[in-house]
Design a protein around this motif. Structure first.
Motif, PDB file in Angstrom:
ATOM      1  N   ASN A 112       0.827  -1.202   0.000  1.00  0.00           N
ATOM      2  CA  ASN A 112       0.000   0.000   0.000  1.00  0.00           C
ATOM      3  C   ASN A 112       0.867   1.260   0.000  1.00  0.00           C
ATOM      4  OD1 ASN A 112      -2.678   1.023   0.029  1.00  0.00           O
ATOM      5  ND2 ASN A 112      -2.266   1.765   2.105  1.00  0.00           N
ATOM      6  N   ASN A 141       1.118   3.907  -3.138  1.00  0.00           N
ATOM      7  CA  ASN A 141       0.844   5.332  -2.910  1.00  0.00           C
ATOM      8  C   ASN A 141       1.998   6.188  -3.401  1.00  0.00           C
ATOM      9  OD1 ASN A 141      -1.681   5.224  -1.839  1.00  0.00           O
ATOM     10  ND2 ASN A 141      -1.048   5.337   0.315  1.00  0.00           N
ATOM     11  N   ALA A 142       3.247   5.721  -3.091  1.00  0.00           N
ATOM     12  CA  ALA A 142       4.432   6.506  -3.474  1.00  0.00           C
ATOM     13  C   ALA A 142       4.528   6.599  -4.992  1.00  0.00           C
ATOM     14  CB  ALA A 142       5.684   5.857  -2.896  1.00  0.00           C
ATOM     15  N   ALA A 197       2.001   8.866  -6.409  1.00  0.00           N
ATOM     16  CA  ALA A 197       2.225  10.287  -6.096  1.00  0.00           C
ATOM     17  C   ALA A 197       3.196  10.926  -7.089  1.00  0.00           C
ATOM     18  CB  ALA A 197       2.771  10.431  -4.675  1.00  0.00           C
ATOM     19  N   ASP A 218       9.839   8.300  -0.835  1.00  0.00           N
ATOM     20  CA  ASP A 218       9.767   8.624  -2.262  1.00  0.00           C
ATOM     21  C   ASP A 218      10.271  10.027  -2.509  1.00  0.00           C
ATOM     22  OD1 ASP A 218       7.597  10.664  -2.250  1.00  0.00           O
ATOM     23  OD2 ASP A 218       6.332   8.996  -1.574  1.00  0.00           O
ATOM     24  N   VAL A 269      -4.722  16.870   3.709  1.00  0.00           N
ATOM     25  CA  VAL A 269      -4.843  15.515   4.271  1.00  0.00           C
ATOM     26  C   VAL A 269      -3.722  15.205   5.248  1.00  0.00           C
ATOM     27  CG1 VAL A 269      -6.173  14.400   2.440  1.00  0.00           C
ATOM     28  CG2 VAL A 269      -3.673  14.473   2.293  1.00  0.00           C
ATOM     29  N   THR A 304      -8.873  11.251   1.625  1.00  0.00           N
ATOM     30  CA  THR A 304      -8.201  11.017   0.336  1.00  0.00           C
ATOM     31  C   THR A 304      -8.163  12.287  -0.481  1.00  0.00           C
ATOM     32  OG1 THR A 304      -8.209   9.706  -1.696  1.00  0.00           O
ATOM     33  CG2 THR A 304     -10.360  10.254  -0.789  1.00  0.00           C
ATOM     34  N   THR A 305      -7.145  12.395  -1.382  1.00  0.00           N
ATOM     35  CA  THR A 305      -7.105  13.524  -2.320  1.00  0.00           C
ATOM     36  C   THR A 305      -7.353  13.001  -3.728  1.00  0.00           C
ATOM     37  OG1 THR A 305      -4.731  13.214  -2.536  1.00  0.00           O
ATOM     38  CG2 THR A 305      -5.471  14.917  -0.985  1.00  0.00           C
ATOM     39  N   LYS A 306      -7.580  11.680  -3.816  1.00  0.00           N
ATOM     40  CA  LYS A 306      -7.720  11.093  -5.153  1.00  0.00           C
ATOM     41  C   LYS A 306      -9.190  10.987  -5.536  1.00  0.00           C
ATOM     42  CE  LYS A 306      -3.622   8.410  -4.116  1.00  0.00           C
ATOM     43  NZ  LYS A 306      -3.126   7.106  -3.735  1.00  0.00           N
ATOM     44  N   MET A 346     -10.374   5.776  -1.977  1.00  0.00           N
ATOM     45  CA  MET A 346     -11.299   5.412  -0.905  1.00  0.00           C
ATOM     46  C   MET A 346     -10.886   6.080   0.392  1.00  0.00           C
ATOM     47  SD  MET A 346     -13.690   2.903  -1.357  1.00  0.00           S
ATOM     48  CE  MET A 346     -13.581   1.801   0.044  1.00  0.00           C
ATOM     49  N   GLY A 381      -6.730   3.091   2.673  1.00  0.00           N
ATOM     50  CA  GLY A 381      -5.430   2.405   2.684  1.00  0.00           C
ATOM     51  C   GLY A 381      -4.625   2.680   3.947  1.00  0.00           C
ATOM     52  N   THR A 440       8.065  12.236   0.323  1.00  0.00           N
ATOM     53  CA  THR A 440       7.379  11.820   1.547  1.00  0.00           C
ATOM     54  C   THR A 440       8.027  10.558   2.090  1.00  0.00           C
ATOM     55  OG1 THR A 440       5.389  12.566   0.435  1.00  0.00           O
ATOM     56  CG2 THR A 440       5.082  11.362   2.500  1.00  0.00           C
ATOM     57  N   PHE A 443       7.149   7.410   4.778  1.00  0.00           N
ATOM     58  CA  PHE A 443       6.252   6.750   5.721  1.00  0.00           C
ATOM     59  C   PHE A 443       7.103   5.831   6.580  1.00  0.00           C
ATOM     60  CE2 PHE A 443       3.001   8.355   3.004  1.00  0.00           C
ATOM     61  CZ  PHE A 443       1.886   8.485   3.827  1.00  0.00           C
TER      62      PHE A 443
HETATM   63  P1  ADP Z   1      -6.122   6.551  -1.146  1.00  0.00           P
HETATM   64  O1  ADP Z   1      -4.835   6.118  -1.719  1.00  0.00           O
HETATM   65  O2  ADP Z   1      -7.283   5.726  -1.570  1.00  0.00           O
HETATM   66  O3  ADP Z   1      -6.369   8.004  -1.345  1.00  0.00           O
HETATM   67  P2  ADP Z   1      -4.792   6.290   1.348  1.00  0.00           P
HETATM   68  O4  ADP Z   1      -5.284   6.222   2.719  1.00  0.00           O
HETATM   69  O5  ADP Z   1      -3.856   5.219   0.959  1.00  0.00           O
HETATM   70  O6  ADP Z   1      -6.034   6.330   0.409  1.00  0.00           O
HETATM   71  O7  ADP Z   1      -4.084   7.683   1.134  1.00  0.00           O
HETATM   72  C1  ADP Z   1      -4.637   8.819   1.615  1.00  0.00           C
HETATM   73  C2  ADP Z   1      -4.058  10.025   1.018  1.00  0.00           C
HETATM   74  O8  ADP Z   1      -2.716  10.225   1.475  1.00  0.00           O
HETATM   75  C3  ADP Z   1      -3.877   9.978  -0.484  1.00  0.00           C
HETATM   76  O9  ADP Z   1      -5.069  10.352  -1.144  1.00  0.00           O
HETATM   77  C4  ADP Z   1      -2.740  10.964  -0.750  1.00  0.00           C
HETATM   78  O10 ADP Z   1      -3.228  12.311  -0.823  1.00  0.00           O
HETATM   79  C5  ADP Z   1      -1.944  10.912   0.533  1.00  0.00           C
HETATM   80  N1  ADP Z   1      -0.722  10.164   0.322  1.00  0.00           N
HETATM   81  C6  ADP Z   1      -0.515   8.880   0.635  1.00  0.00           C
HETATM   82  N2  ADP Z   1       0.762   8.507   0.326  1.00  0.00           N
HETATM   83  C7  ADP Z   1       1.348   9.604  -0.209  1.00  0.00           C
HETATM   84  C8  ADP Z   1       2.663   9.872  -0.724  1.00  0.00           C
HETATM   85  N3  ADP Z   1       3.623   8.941  -0.754  1.00  0.00           N
HETATM   86  N4  ADP Z   1       2.935  11.127  -1.179  1.00  0.00           N
HETATM   87  C9  ADP Z   1       1.974  12.077  -1.174  1.00  0.00           C
HETATM   88  N5  ADP Z   1       0.719  11.868  -0.703  1.00  0.00           N
HETATM   89  C10 ADP Z   1       0.411  10.661  -0.205  1.00  0.00           C
END
Ligand code: ADP
Length: 625
Positions: free
Chosen positions: A521, A525-526, A529, A555, A564, A574-576, A580, A583, A608, A610
């Motif tokens: 996950n 995400n990385a 992004a 990343d 967020v 989420t910003t997408k 959902m 994650g 970013t 994690f």
């Molecule tokens: P989703 O991927 O469905 O949006 P997540 O909980 O996995 O749900 O992620 C939440 C939000 O965190 C993402 O919509 C994104 O804006 C931000 N995010 C997660 N990982 C990164 C990342 N590596 N770099 C930038 N933003 C991130």
């Protein structure tokens, strides 16, 4: 022979002339001398005429002269008949004797002419053969052909010898043949040793270096033959020399390229098998040996069907026959997946490409074979991993929903219970049947609300504790396996990926599938992004921190969106557009269920990072100490 016959006939006509002429002269002479001779010697003068005719013309003119002379002599003669008869008979016998002699003479002459002609033509034939042989020897320009006398001096030298060795016939005749040997071999007396060997064994054949007139050396194929006359006396040596330098060089080149090809074939991961047009194996590479479990020696000369399971094993001959008959390409020239059979009878999937070649009038098929077992096993593993993760993710998503619901429901339920309890307490002091019933009902409602609250609390506790099956998992393996899915498509987007886990981290005590889900996950995400095609890096790092393993997924993307950043791990953040927002909240649930912690921050190079921690597996505990 013809020549002799013509000459005889040419000589015969004058013979008849002589016969007639000399008989006429004899008759005239007889006539003239008749007064002197009277009846003495009536035939005497004709005798020289018969001799002359038989001598010049042989049997025919001799007989003609005899008959003429007898007749004319008889006619001209006078005197007593008995005397005439005896003279006549004497003349006839003598004349026939002369003719017989002439016949003998003619035979001898014929024989002499014939034998003279035969010896002349034999000499001419010998001359012709000799000149043809000389032509043949000189025509063999690629061969130095020459002869040596018994002492090793050159006696005959052909054009080829001049061409190959550079010496002209004039220069070389009479010289000892050691001039053709390199100096070290001359010093070692090899020339004489070679001749001695030729005498002993009849013939010496060898390949060694020889010297030209200009001092350059060439690789020669040499044959020395000891020559004897019909009486068996040794008369010298015949030598045939061929320059094989270029031929050997060409062979060396072919051999080198063959070796090179073999070494390439030995190193290419594909197995290679060559068969002829009847399916007989003629070459079996080292990789093929490993793949099928047969040694090359065991399969050479056998049918290719040996390497196939049924039903192909029985059908292959007909496939081959059909291709040869129709030229219809079903497998040749293509690549396809088929099943192979090992020596032990087990089967495996393989990718087969067949090429066709015709060399030396022979048709050959070359098969390149790639073992697909590992690839297919890996694909199967990825598929099952994917389905495991999807399944787990669905379960965890439900858990998170349950947790969120529990969290959200807990407060209203508690509030309802409180209100109900308070309402029931307000009824204290009223003493009436209806009120008693009301109190009872409110009491029941409160206890039901508490019961609901307890269920929700228990649900939260259950979700928080999780249904995890922990095991000791080496962190490097776990991360690598997660990367198969997590890094997928990174290269296509131009993202450079890497895993760097310190060795001292060792193993962690986790539910492998769940922790891989967290890693996948974070990796996805990385990658999402980072701008596609814009380059970037994605690093998974791991280090040991006391009893914990600290993992970082870093990343070089744009960093966290401010709206967020503060509630990343909450559900539905989420910003997408399609996101959902579950994650990261699932990640938190999982990590916390393992006794770890998860957080995010800005990376060193603007992206970013994690972070999350996991408990390391304590090997000593596992050993029961
Ligand atoms: P989703 O991927 O469905 O949006 P997540 O909980 O996995 O749900 O992620 C939440 C939000 O965190 C993402 O919509 C994104 O804006 C931000 N995010 C997660 N990982 C990164 C990342 N590596 N770099 C930038 N933003 C991130």
């Amino acid at each position: 022979m013809r020549w002799g016959t013509v000459a005889l006939w040419q000589g015969r006509w004058p013979g008849y002339g002589v016969a007639v002429g000399s008989v006429a002269i004899a008759a005239a002479l007889r006539n003239a001398l008749d007064p002197l001779l009277g009846d003495r010697g009536p035939f005497i003068l004709f005798f020289p005429a018969v001799v002359a005719a038989a001598g010049v013309g042989g049997i025919g003119p001799g007989l003609v002269a005899t008959v003429l002379a007898s007749g004319i002599g008889w006619a001209m003669a006078g005197g007593p008949a008995p005397l005439l008869l005896s003279h006549g008979l004497l003349f006839l016998v003598s004349a026939l004797g002369v003719v017989g002699l002439a016949v003998l003479l003619e035979r001898w002459r014929l024989r002499a002419i014939t034998s003279e002609t035969a010896s002349e033509s034999a000499a001419r034939e010998a001359e012709r053969v000799a000149s043809e042989l000389a032509l043949l020897i000189d025509g063999a320009t690629n061969y130095a052909i020459y002869m040596l006398d018994t002492a090793g001096r050159v006696t005959i030298w052909n054009d080829g010898a001049q061409r190959i060795k550079g010496w002209t016939e004039r220069e070389v005749l009479g010289r000892h043949f050691s001039i053709f040997y390199p100096s070290d071999e001359v010093a070692a007396s090899k020339p004489d040793a070679d001749l001695a060997r030729a005498v002993l064994e009849g013939r010496v054949e060898e390949e060694s270096w020889r010297v030209r007139k200009d001092g350059t050396e060439f690789l020669a194929s040499v044959t020395i033959t000891a020559l004897s006359d019909p009486q068996g006396r040794h008369v010298g040596f015949g030598k045939v020399v061929r320059d094989v330098t270029d031929q050997r060089a060409a062979e060396a080149v072919i051999e080198a390229s063959e070796r090179q090809l073999r070494s390439i074939l030995a190193t290419v991961p594909d197995a290679m098998i060559v068969i002829d047009d009847t399916g007989i194996i003629s070459s079996f590479s080292a990789t093929a040996e490993q793949l099928f479990g047969w040694d090359e020696a065991e399969v050479i000369g056998k049918k290719i069907e040996l390497l196939m399971p049924q039903p192909d094993r029985d059908r292959h001959d007909s496939y081959l026959a059909r291709y040869l008959a129709t030229g219809e390409r079903r497998i040749v020239g293509t690549t396809r997946r088929v099943i192979g059979a090992r020596k032990d009878g087990s089967t495996f999937p393989l990718e087969l490409s067949i090429g066709e070649a015709i060399g030396g009038g022979q048709r050959m098929f070359t098969g390149f074979i790639r073992d697909l077992s590992e690839k297919e096993a890996a694909e199967e593993r990825v598929r099952s991993l994917q389905s495991e993760l999807t399944h787990a993710s669905r379960l965890t998503a439900m858990g998170t929903m349950a947790s969120t619901l529990a969290h959200e429901l807990n407060q209203p339920i508690a509030a309802v219970a409180n209100y109900v309890e308070a309402s029931r307490d307000l009824l204290d002091g009223f003493d009436d049947d209806t009120v008693a019933l009301l109190r009872e009902a409110l009491g029941e409602a409160a206890s039901e609300a508490f019961r609901a609250g307890n269920i929700v609390r228990r649900l939260r506790a259950f979700v928080a504790r999780g249904e995890v099956e922990k095991a000791v998992e080496p962190l490097v393996d776990l991360a690598r396996e997660a990367a198969i899915l997590g890094f997928a498509g990174a290269a296509e987007r131009g993202v450079a990926t890497g895993i760097a886990i310190d060795e001292d981290v060792g193993a962690v005590l986790v539910d492998r599938v769940q922790i891989q889900q967290v890693l996948v996950n974070l990796m996805r995400n990385a990658i999402e992004a980072m701008t596609p095609g814009g380059g970037g890096t994605l690093q998974v790092r791991g280090r040991s921190e006391g009893a914990l393993a600290h993992l970082v997924v870093a990343d070089s993307g744009p960093g966290l969106a401010p709206d967020v950043a503060g509630r990343l791990f909450e559900a539905f953040a989420t910003t997408k557009r399609e996101g959902m927002g579950l994650g990261l909240s699932i990640c938190r649930t999982i990590v916390e269920a393992h006794g770890g912690r998860i957080w995010a921050g800005a990376g060193a190079d603007g992206g970013t990072e994690f972070h999350f921690t996991l408990p390391k597996a304590n090997m000593e505990d596992d050993d029961g100490r």
